[in-house]
Design a protein around this motif. Structure first.
Motif, PDB file in Angstrom:
ATOM      1  N   GLY A  27       0.789  -1.211   0.000  1.00  0.00           N
ATOM      2  CA  GLY A  27       0.000   0.000   0.000  1.00  0.00           C
ATOM      3  C   GLY A  27       0.826   1.268   0.000  1.00  0.00           C
ATOM      4  N   GLU A  28       1.290   1.689   1.116  1.00  0.00           N
ATOM      5  CA  GLU A  28       2.053   2.918   1.241  1.00  0.00           C
ATOM      6  C   GLU A  28       3.509   2.621   1.605  1.00  0.00           C
ATOM      7  OE1 GLU A  28       1.097   6.295   1.029  1.00  0.00           O
ATOM      8  OE2 GLU A  28      -0.755   5.585   0.116  1.00  0.00           O
ATOM      9  N   ALA A  29       3.909   1.391   1.525  1.00  0.00           N
ATOM     10  CA  ALA A  29       5.256   1.018   1.928  1.00  0.00           C
ATOM     11  C   ALA A  29       6.276   1.601   0.952  1.00  0.00           C
ATOM     12  CB  ALA A  29       5.397  -0.494   2.003  1.00  0.00           C
ATOM     13  N   VAL A  30       7.070   2.528   1.460  1.00  0.00           N
ATOM     14  CA  VAL A  30       8.112   3.168   0.667  1.00  0.00           C
ATOM     15  C   VAL A  30       9.398   3.077   1.459  1.00  0.00           C
ATOM     16  CG1 VAL A  30       8.918   5.369  -0.258  1.00  0.00           C
ATOM     17  CG2 VAL A  30       6.515   4.784  -0.402  1.00  0.00           C
ATOM     18  N   THR A  31      10.458   2.721   0.800  1.00  0.00           N
ATOM     19  CA  THR A  31      11.760   2.743   1.443  1.00  0.00           C
ATOM     20  C   THR A  31      12.315   4.148   1.277  1.00  0.00           C
ATOM     21  OG1 THR A  31      12.138   0.425   0.951  1.00  0.00           O
ATOM     22  CG2 THR A  31      14.076   1.759   1.432  1.00  0.00           C
ATOM     23  N   CYS A  32      12.446   4.858   2.375  1.00  0.00           N
ATOM     24  CA  CYS A  32      12.951   6.227   2.325  1.00  0.00           C
ATOM     25  C   CYS A  32      14.452   6.201   2.073  1.00  0.00           C
ATOM     26  CB  CYS A  32      12.645   6.966   3.618  1.00  0.00           C
ATOM     27  SG  CYS A  32      10.877   7.254   3.854  1.00  0.00           S
ATOM     28  N   SER A  33      14.819   6.701   0.930  1.00  0.00           N
ATOM     29  CA  SER A  33      16.223   6.778   0.552  1.00  0.00           C
ATOM     30  C   SER A  33      16.422   8.037  -0.268  1.00  0.00           C
ATOM     31  CB  SER A  33      16.631   5.550  -0.260  1.00  0.00           C
ATOM     32  OG  SER A  33      17.925   5.735  -0.795  1.00  0.00           O
ATOM     33  N   PRO A  34      17.149   9.007   0.269  1.00  0.00           N
ATOM     34  CA  PRO A  34      17.369  10.230  -0.493  1.00  0.00           C
ATOM     35  C   PRO A  34      18.055   9.973  -1.826  1.00  0.00           C
ATOM     36  CG  PRO A  34      18.517  10.322   1.633  1.00  0.00           C
ATOM     37  CD  PRO A  34      17.777   9.030   1.566  1.00  0.00           C
ATOM     38  N   MET A  35      18.751   8.871  -1.959  1.00  0.00           N
ATOM     39  CA  MET A  35      19.407   8.541  -3.224  1.00  0.00           C
ATOM     40  C   MET A  35      18.375   8.288  -4.328  1.00  0.00           C
ATOM     41  SD  MET A  35      22.510   9.001  -2.728  1.00  0.00           S
ATOM     42  CE  MET A  35      23.072   8.452  -4.318  1.00  0.00           C
ATOM     43  N   GLN A  36      17.136   7.961  -3.951  1.00  0.00           N
ATOM     44  CA  GLN A  36      16.076   7.760  -4.936  1.00  0.00           C
ATOM     45  C   GLN A  36      15.748   9.067  -5.663  1.00  0.00           C
ATOM     46  OE1 GLN A  36      14.464   4.848  -5.862  1.00  0.00           O
ATOM     47  NE2 GLN A  36      16.124   3.940  -4.696  1.00  0.00           N
ATOM     48  N   LEU A  37      16.142  10.191  -5.057  1.00  0.00           N
ATOM     49  CA  LEU A  37      15.872  11.492  -5.672  1.00  0.00           C
ATOM     50  C   LEU A  37      17.026  11.977  -6.545  1.00  0.00           C
ATOM     51  CD1 LEU A  37      14.147  13.286  -2.661  1.00  0.00           C
ATOM     52  CD2 LEU A  37      13.078  12.211  -4.639  1.00  0.00           C
ATOM     53  N   SER A  38      18.001  11.133  -6.780  1.00  0.00           N
ATOM     54  CA  SER A  38      19.150  11.545  -7.598  1.00  0.00           C
ATOM     55  C   SER A  38      18.758  11.992  -9.014  1.00  0.00           C
ATOM     56  CB  SER A  38      20.216  10.452  -7.638  1.00  0.00           C
ATOM     57  OG  SER A  38      19.725   9.285  -8.238  1.00  0.00           O
ATOM     58  N   PRO A  39      17.681  11.462  -9.627  1.00  0.00           N
ATOM     59  CA  PRO A  39      17.292  11.994 -10.933  1.00  0.00           C
ATOM     60  C   PRO A  39      16.870  13.468 -10.883  1.00  0.00           C
ATOM     61  CG  PRO A  39      16.280   9.850 -10.590  1.00  0.00           C
ATOM     62  CD  PRO A  39      16.901  10.267  -9.283  1.00  0.00           C
ATOM     63  N   CYS A  40      16.620  13.988  -9.685  1.00  0.00           N
ATOM     64  CA  CYS A  40      16.205  15.381  -9.524  1.00  0.00           C
ATOM     65  C   CYS A  40      17.384  16.313  -9.224  1.00  0.00           C
ATOM     66  CB  CYS A  40      15.191  15.499  -8.389  1.00  0.00           C
ATOM     67  SG  CYS A  40      13.671  14.574  -8.650  1.00  0.00           S
ATOM     68  N   ALA A  41      18.566  15.774  -9.068  1.00  0.00           N
ATOM     69  CA  ALA A  41      19.712  16.576  -8.631  1.00  0.00           C
ATOM     70  C   ALA A  41      19.972  17.768  -9.538  1.00  0.00           C
ATOM     71  CB  ALA A  41      20.957  15.701  -8.510  1.00  0.00           C
ATOM     72  N   SER A  48      17.291  23.839 -14.479  1.00  0.00           N
ATOM     73  CA  SER A  48      16.803  22.972 -15.554  1.00  0.00           C
ATOM     74  C   SER A  48      15.481  22.330 -15.136  1.00  0.00           C
ATOM     75  CB  SER A  48      17.838  21.903 -15.908  1.00  0.00           C
ATOM     76  OG  SER A  48      18.076  21.065 -14.810  1.00  0.00           O
ATOM     77  N   PRO A  49      14.605  22.045 -16.085  1.00  0.00           N
ATOM     78  CA  PRO A  49      13.312  21.433 -15.735  1.00  0.00           C
ATOM     79  C   PRO A  49      13.490  19.982 -15.275  1.00  0.00           C
ATOM     80  CG  PRO A  49      13.525  21.635 -18.112  1.00  0.00           C
ATOM     81  CD  PRO A  49      14.724  22.301 -17.511  1.00  0.00           C
ATOM     82  N   PRO A  50      12.616  19.526 -14.389  1.00  0.00           N
ATOM     83  CA  PRO A  50      12.716  18.137 -13.922  1.00  0.00           C
ATOM     84  C   PRO A  50      12.294  17.162 -15.014  1.00  0.00           C
ATOM     85  CG  PRO A  50      10.764  19.172 -13.007  1.00  0.00           C
ATOM     86  CD  PRO A  50      11.510  20.242 -13.747  1.00  0.00           C
ATOM     87  N   SER A  51      12.936  16.019 -15.024  1.00  0.00           N
ATOM     88  CA  SER A  51      12.580  14.959 -15.975  1.00  0.00           C
ATOM     89  C   SER A  51      11.343  14.214 -15.468  1.00  0.00           C
ATOM     90  CB  SER A  51      13.742  13.974 -16.119  1.00  0.00           C
ATOM     91  OG  SER A  51      13.948  13.304 -14.887  1.00  0.00           O
ATOM     92  N   ALA A  52      10.770  13.417 -16.335  1.00  0.00           N
ATOM     93  CA  ALA A  52       9.628  12.579 -15.939  1.00  0.00           C
ATOM     94  C   ALA A  52      10.046  11.607 -14.839  1.00  0.00           C
ATOM     95  CB  ALA A  52       9.085  11.823 -17.143  1.00  0.00           C
ATOM     96  N   LEU A  53      11.278  11.084 -14.931  1.00  0.00           N
ATOM     97  CA  LEU A  53      11.779  10.169 -13.896  1.00  0.00           C
ATOM     98  C   LEU A  53      11.908  10.894 -12.568  1.00  0.00           C
ATOM     99  CD1 LEU A  53      12.860   7.424 -13.012  1.00  0.00           C
ATOM    100  CD2 LEU A  53      15.120   8.140 -13.823  1.00  0.00           C
ATOM    101  N   CYS A  54      12.394  12.128 -12.608  1.00  0.00           N
ATOM    102  CA  CYS A  54      12.502  12.930 -11.380  1.00  0.00           C
ATOM    103  C   CYS A  54      11.135  13.072 -10.728  1.00  0.00           C
ATOM    104  CB  CYS A  54      13.096  14.299 -11.699  1.00  0.00           C
ATOM    105  SG  CYS A  54      12.940  15.503 -10.360  1.00  0.00           S
ATOM    106  N   CYS A  55      10.137  13.461 -11.505  1.00  0.00           N
ATOM    107  CA  CYS A  55       8.786  13.645 -10.953  1.00  0.00           C
ATOM    108  C   CYS A  55       8.234  12.335 -10.383  1.00  0.00           C
ATOM    109  CB  CYS A  55       7.857  14.207 -12.013  1.00  0.00           C
ATOM    110  SG  CYS A  55       8.236  15.922 -12.458  1.00  0.00           S
ATOM    111  N   ALA A  56       8.476  11.238 -11.072  1.00  0.00           N
ATOM    112  CA  ALA A  56       8.002   9.939 -10.586  1.00  0.00           C
ATOM    113  C   ALA A  56       8.660   9.577  -9.260  1.00  0.00           C
ATOM    114  CB  ALA A  56       8.282   8.857 -11.631  1.00  0.00           C
ATOM    115  N   LYS A  57       9.963   9.793  -9.169  1.00  0.00           N
ATOM    116  CA  LYS A  57      10.683   9.477  -7.924  1.00  0.00           C
ATOM    117  C   LYS A  57      10.261  10.417  -6.801  1.00  0.00           C
ATOM    118  CE  LYS A  57      13.208   5.982  -9.011  1.00  0.00           C
ATOM    119  NZ  LYS A  57      13.089   4.727  -8.284  1.00  0.00           N
ATOM    120  N   LEU A  58      10.035  11.677  -7.129  1.00  0.00           N
ATOM    121  CA  LEU A  58       9.600  12.643  -6.125  1.00  0.00           C
ATOM    122  C   LEU A  58       8.244  12.244  -5.559  1.00  0.00           C
ATOM    123  CD1 LEU A  58      10.442  15.295  -4.782  1.00  0.00           C
ATOM    124  CD2 LEU A  58       9.265  16.501  -6.610  1.00  0.00           C
TER     125      LEU A  58
END
Length: 97
Positions: A27-41, A48-58
């Motif tokens: 359901g809501e189980a998410v592993t909190c890992s700031p490294m998952q946001l690396s596509p947003c760096a 620069s605009p965020p990528s689709a992958l960035c938005c999905a990870k966010l």
């Protein structure tokens, strides 16, 4: 013979558990890992605009954002004005923590 049957049942149980983890979405189980946001760096550190992958990870890491904001090492990244712009462009409201 009893040892072989016991080992077989243990194997069947383990395989069933693995299949449940793979096939049944949590359901809501998410592993909190700031490294998952690396596509947003690049979007967070520049304009620069965020990528689709960035938005999905966010969106995936949304339940973790308050924890990241409380972390002194991460706060400056997730609370920056560029991070707010990325959040707005991804149509993800900034959580009130």
């Amino acid at each position: 013979m009893a040892m072989i049957i016991k080992a077989t049942w243990v194997s069947v149980f383990a395989l069933t558990a693995v299949l449940l983890v793979i096939l049944v979405p949590a359901g809501e189980a998410v592993t909190c890992s700031p490294m998952q946001l690396s596509p947003c760096a690049s979007a967070i550190t520049s304009s620069s605009p965020p990528s689709a992958l960035c938005c999905a990870k966010l969106k995936e890491q949304k339940p973790c954002l308050c924890g990241y904001m409380r972390n002194p090492s991460l706060r400056r990244f997730v609370s920056s004005s560029n991070a707010r712009k990325v959040s707005n462009r991804c149509k993800l409201p900034i959580p009130r923590c």
